[in-house]
Design a protein around this motif. Structure first.
Motif, PDB file in Angstrom:
ATOM      1  N   ARG A   9     -10.531 -23.727  10.508  1.00 53.33           N
ATOM      2  CA  ARG A   9      -9.389 -23.330  11.336  1.00 53.33           C
ATOM      3  C   ARG A   9      -9.578 -21.936  11.922  1.00 53.33           C
ATOM      4  NH1 ARG A   9      -5.624 -25.542   6.530  1.00 53.33           N
ATOM      5  NH2 ARG A   9      -4.829 -27.478   7.474  1.00 53.33           N
ATOM      6  N   GLU A  10     -10.007 -21.028  11.050  1.00 55.11           N
ATOM      7  CA  GLU A  10     -10.140 -19.639  11.483  1.00 55.11           C
ATOM      8  C   GLU A  10     -11.305 -19.460  12.446  1.00 55.11           C
ATOM      9  OE1 GLU A  10     -10.178 -15.158   9.524  1.00 55.11           O
ATOM     10  OE2 GLU A  10     -10.523 -16.915   8.245  1.00 55.11           O
ATOM     11  N   ASP A  11     -12.426 -20.093  12.167  1.00 55.49           N
ATOM     12  CA  ASP A  11     -13.620 -19.928  13.019  1.00 55.49           C
ATOM     13  C   ASP A  11     -13.384 -20.435  14.431  1.00 55.49           C
ATOM     14  OD1 ASP A  11     -14.977 -18.776  10.937  1.00 55.49           O
ATOM     15  OD2 ASP A  11     -16.191 -20.561  10.461  1.00 55.49           O
ATOM     16  N   TYR A  12     -12.683 -21.580  14.538  1.00 53.76           N
ATOM     17  CA  TYR A  12     -12.546 -22.212  15.845  1.00 53.76           C
ATOM     18  C   TYR A  12     -11.172 -22.001  16.472  1.00 53.76           C
ATOM     19  CZ  TYR A  12     -16.908 -24.427  14.513  1.00 53.76           C
ATOM     20  OH  TYR A  12     -18.227 -24.643  14.120  1.00 53.76           O
ATOM     21  N   LYS A  13     -10.320 -21.239  15.775  1.00 55.47           N
ATOM     22  CA  LYS A  13      -8.981 -20.937  16.315  1.00 55.47           C
ATOM     23  C   LYS A  13      -8.260 -22.196  16.767  1.00 55.47           C
ATOM     24  CE  LYS A  13      -9.412 -16.529  15.684  1.00 55.47           C
ATOM     25  NZ  LYS A  13     -10.652 -16.618  14.869  1.00 55.47           N
ATOM     26  N   ILE A  14      -8.285 -23.186  15.869  1.00 55.40           N
ATOM     27  CA  ILE A  14      -7.632 -24.451  16.145  1.00 55.40           C
ATOM     28  C   ILE A  14      -6.749 -24.810  14.955  1.00 55.40           C
ATOM     29  CG2 ILE A  14      -9.573 -25.813  15.224  1.00 55.40           C
ATOM     30  CD1 ILE A  14      -8.879 -27.939  17.351  1.00 55.40           C
ATOM     31  N   GLU A  15      -5.590 -25.350  15.233  1.00 58.81           N
ATOM     32  CA  GLU A  15      -4.696 -25.777  14.166  1.00 58.81           C
ATOM     33  C   GLU A  15      -5.014 -27.221  13.789  1.00 58.81           C
ATOM     34  OE1 GLU A  15      -0.440 -24.138  14.638  1.00 58.81           O
ATOM     35  OE2 GLU A  15      -1.282 -24.173  16.672  1.00 58.81           O
ATOM     36  N   VAL A  16      -5.183 -27.455  12.492  1.00 56.91           N
ATOM     37  CA  VAL A  16      -5.483 -28.788  11.982  1.00 56.91           C
ATOM     38  C   VAL A  16      -4.334 -29.208  11.065  1.00 56.91           C
ATOM     39  CG1 VAL A  16      -7.088 -30.207  10.656  1.00 56.91           C
ATOM     40  CG2 VAL A  16      -7.962 -28.355  12.109  1.00 56.91           C
ATOM     41  N   PHE A  17      -3.628 -30.247  11.459  1.00 59.74           N
ATOM     42  CA  PHE A  17      -2.492 -30.736  10.681  1.00 59.74           C
ATOM     43  C   PHE A  17      -2.973 -31.909   9.832  1.00 59.74           C
ATOM     44  CE2 PHE A  17      -0.876 -28.478  14.281  1.00 59.74           C
ATOM     45  CZ  PHE A  17       0.239 -27.793  13.796  1.00 59.74           C
ATOM     46  N   LYS A  18      -3.425 -31.586   8.647  1.00 60.21           N
ATOM     47  CA  LYS A  18      -4.036 -32.573   7.758  1.00 60.21           C
ATOM     48  C   LYS A  18      -3.014 -33.636   7.348  1.00 60.21           C
ATOM     49  CE  LYS A  18      -6.439 -32.906   3.319  1.00 60.21           C
ATOM     50  NZ  LYS A  18      -6.983 -32.150   2.157  1.00 60.21           N
ATOM     51  N   GLY A  19      -3.358 -34.889   7.601  1.00 59.73           N
ATOM     52  CA  GLY A  19      -2.460 -35.991   7.256  1.00 59.73           C
ATOM     53  C   GLY A  19      -1.149 -35.959   8.014  1.00 59.73           C
ATOM     54  N   GLY A  20      -1.082 -35.172   9.072  1.00 55.60           N
ATOM     55  CA  GLY A  20       0.144 -35.074   9.866  1.00 55.60           C
ATOM     56  C   GLY A  20       1.208 -34.189   9.240  1.00 55.60           C
ATOM     57  N   LYS A  21       0.851 -33.410   8.218  1.00 42.88           N
ATOM     58  CA  LYS A  21       1.828 -32.543   7.545  1.00 42.88           C
ATOM     59  C   LYS A  21       2.013 -31.241   8.329  1.00 42.88           C
ATOM     60  CE  LYS A  21       2.601 -35.080   3.856  1.00 42.88           C
ATOM     61  NZ  LYS A  21       2.060 -34.699   2.535  1.00 42.88           N
TER      62      LYS A  21
END
Length: 490
Positions: free
Chosen positions: A409-421
């Motif tokens: 997340r930090e390296d690519y400055k992208i938000e990842v919503f794991k399992g839609g949480k």
């Protein structure tokens, strides 16, 4: 020193508790025919427990009846304190039988119990005035009760919550002490006429006979109430144009958003036995520590401890006035995107990661192929040699390891919503005294509106500087002072 008997009698009423004592000498005094002979003094003690018609019930404050388990008193301790703040007499009382509220509405009844105690009293003298205190429950302070100074009377919990001070029919309670009632204001003065059962001394408050109002030492935080399952079409007040674009995107792509769980952070580990104030500000004991701190949930990218999201429908906590560690509720939601958005999604397999989606530059995506398509004119979008396939593979290798996922997340400055949480948080504030959690109060948060998908982890923030998610909360407080807090999630 002459030994004396103390009568502790029971008041049979819907909101009162009392104790009664008999003389150990039933012989008649020749000079006072018809009266029981006694060597000491008698007194009547009435304790009013904190029901809706009891403590903290100022005009225009909503109230809520306690359950029988929250209201029942089965044991306690009586204290008489002299003008030098020394304990002249104290007695542990057990076997009390008062079960609190039973039934609902106009059919509410009380089970009032009465028990006789024989109490030997020393150091109580005719003509002297004594302050009167009552501690319900068998919980003991960290040191012996000492009214000189009273600030030494402290309850301490080793639990995350103040659970041991809120057990069924054994809630810790003490004299109410606030702007409505002076906890030090109850007094009893013995006279020679109080040496018989027919004429007991009475407890006074401001020159009037009065029951001692006691209150629960803990506050209660209820599970949140969710009244919104969709992202709103409307915008929060003063929304920027960028925020409006982000909200419109979420509204277009989210099918539903469901409350899954919640957690409460920043819980004080200790509290004064009697509520203490300094210049109208709630005081906490020195060196108060906090359990389940907000920082324990992780960082902006890292989800550290999932055990916090296993809360019950009701939690009991000590009061808190800290601005650095305010008591805070975290909300965990499950976001389900519309079927059209999940076509060719990177995570569609039937496992815990199904429904995972991303947010990049405030726009929701379900695959890196979509992101690369939208940014096809940008060279080395995520770094030299990075493609949709390599990004998907790298995330697949990291998604079940929180540390690796945080780095992604930090390296690519992208938000990842794991399992839609997704996660939101809200500081819990008292309606009547801003910025604190106050004892004998219920705090109940209601989520009214959701404006946008929240953060990817409990302590996360959107990758952009603008705050693109909000929580709109209504709090009610009940004395139980009910604190309803309405929430708009943005």
């Amino acid at each position: 020193m002459k030994k004396m008997n103390l009568l502790v009698m029971s008041l049979v009423s819907a909101a009162a508790l009392s104790f009664t004592s008999c003389s150990s000498n039933d012989e008649l005094d020749d000079n006072n025919a018809g009266q029981a002979k006694a060597d000491g003094f008698y007194m009547t003690l009435t304790v009013q427990s904190p029901k809706s018609d009891g403590t903290r019930t100022a005009v225009n404050k909503p109230t809520e009846n306690a359950t029988a388990e929250e209201a029942a008193i089965t044991n306690g301790t009586l204290y008489l304190v002299d003008d030098q703040n020394n304990i002249a007499f104290h007695e542990d009382l057990s076997g009390l039988d008062w079960s609190g509220a039973v039934g609902e509405g106009e059919s509410v009844t009380q089970k009032d119990g009465q028990k006789t105690f024989k109490i030997e009293v020393q150091n109580v003298h005719a003509g002297n005035t004594y302050k009167v205190y009552f501690k319900a429950g068998n919980q003991a302070p960290t040191a012996a009760m000492n009214f000189k100074p009273t600030l030494s009377n402290i309850f301490n919990t080793t639990d995350k919550f103040a659970t041991s001070f809120a057990t069924a029919k054994n809630f810790a309670m003490f004299n109410q002490n606030d702007t409505q009632v002076d906890g030090n204001g109850y007094t009893v003065t013995f006279s020679k006429a109080n040496n018989n059962e027919a004429n007991p001394a009475k407890v006074y408050y401001k020159d009037a006979v009065s029951p001692i109002k006691v209150e629960r030492v803990v506050a209660r935080i209820d599970a949140p109430v969710n009244k919104s399952t969709k992202v709103l079409a409307s915008y929060p007040e003063n929304a920027s144009e960028a925020l409006k674009v982000a909200i419109d995107d979420a509204k277009d792509k989210v099918a539903k958003i469901e409350l899954v769980d919640y957690a409460v952070a920043n819980l004080a580990n200790q509290s004064y036995v009697m509520q203490t104030w300094n210049n109208n500000q709630l005081s906490l004991p020195a060196n108060t520590n906090y359990t389940q701190k907000a920082t324990d949930f992780g960082t902006k990218y890292y989800y550290k401890d999932k055990e916090f999201f296993n809360n019950k429908t009701v939690n009991y906590v000590f009061e808190n006035n800290s601005s650095d560690n305010p008591t805070t509720m975290y909300f965990e939601y499950k976001v389900t995107l519309k079927d059209k958005e999940m076509t060719n999604a990177d995570f569609n397999a039937e496992d815990a990661n199904k429904g995972t989606f991303y947010r990049y530059n405030n726009v929701i995506y379900t695959s890196f192929a979509q992101i690369f398509e939208d940014y096809k004119d940008v060279t080395n979008l995520f770094g030299e040699g990075k493609t949709a396939a390599t990004m998907k593979e790298e995330l697949s290798n990291a998604i079940n390891d929180e540390a690796k996922l945080a780095k992604f997340r930090e390296d690519y400055k992208i938000e990842v919503f794991k399992g839609g949480k997704t996660y939101y948080k809200q500081v819990i504030k008292d309606n009547h005294i801003a910025g604190i959690i106050q004892r004998n109060s219920i705090y109940r948060l209601t989520v009214n509106n959701i404006f946008n998908v929240g953060a990817q982890v409990p302590n996360g923030e959107p990758t952009e500087e603008n705050k693109f998610y909000y929580i709109n909360v209504t709090v009610t407080v009940n004395p139980w002072v009910l604190n309803n807090q309405d929430v708009d999630l943005q």
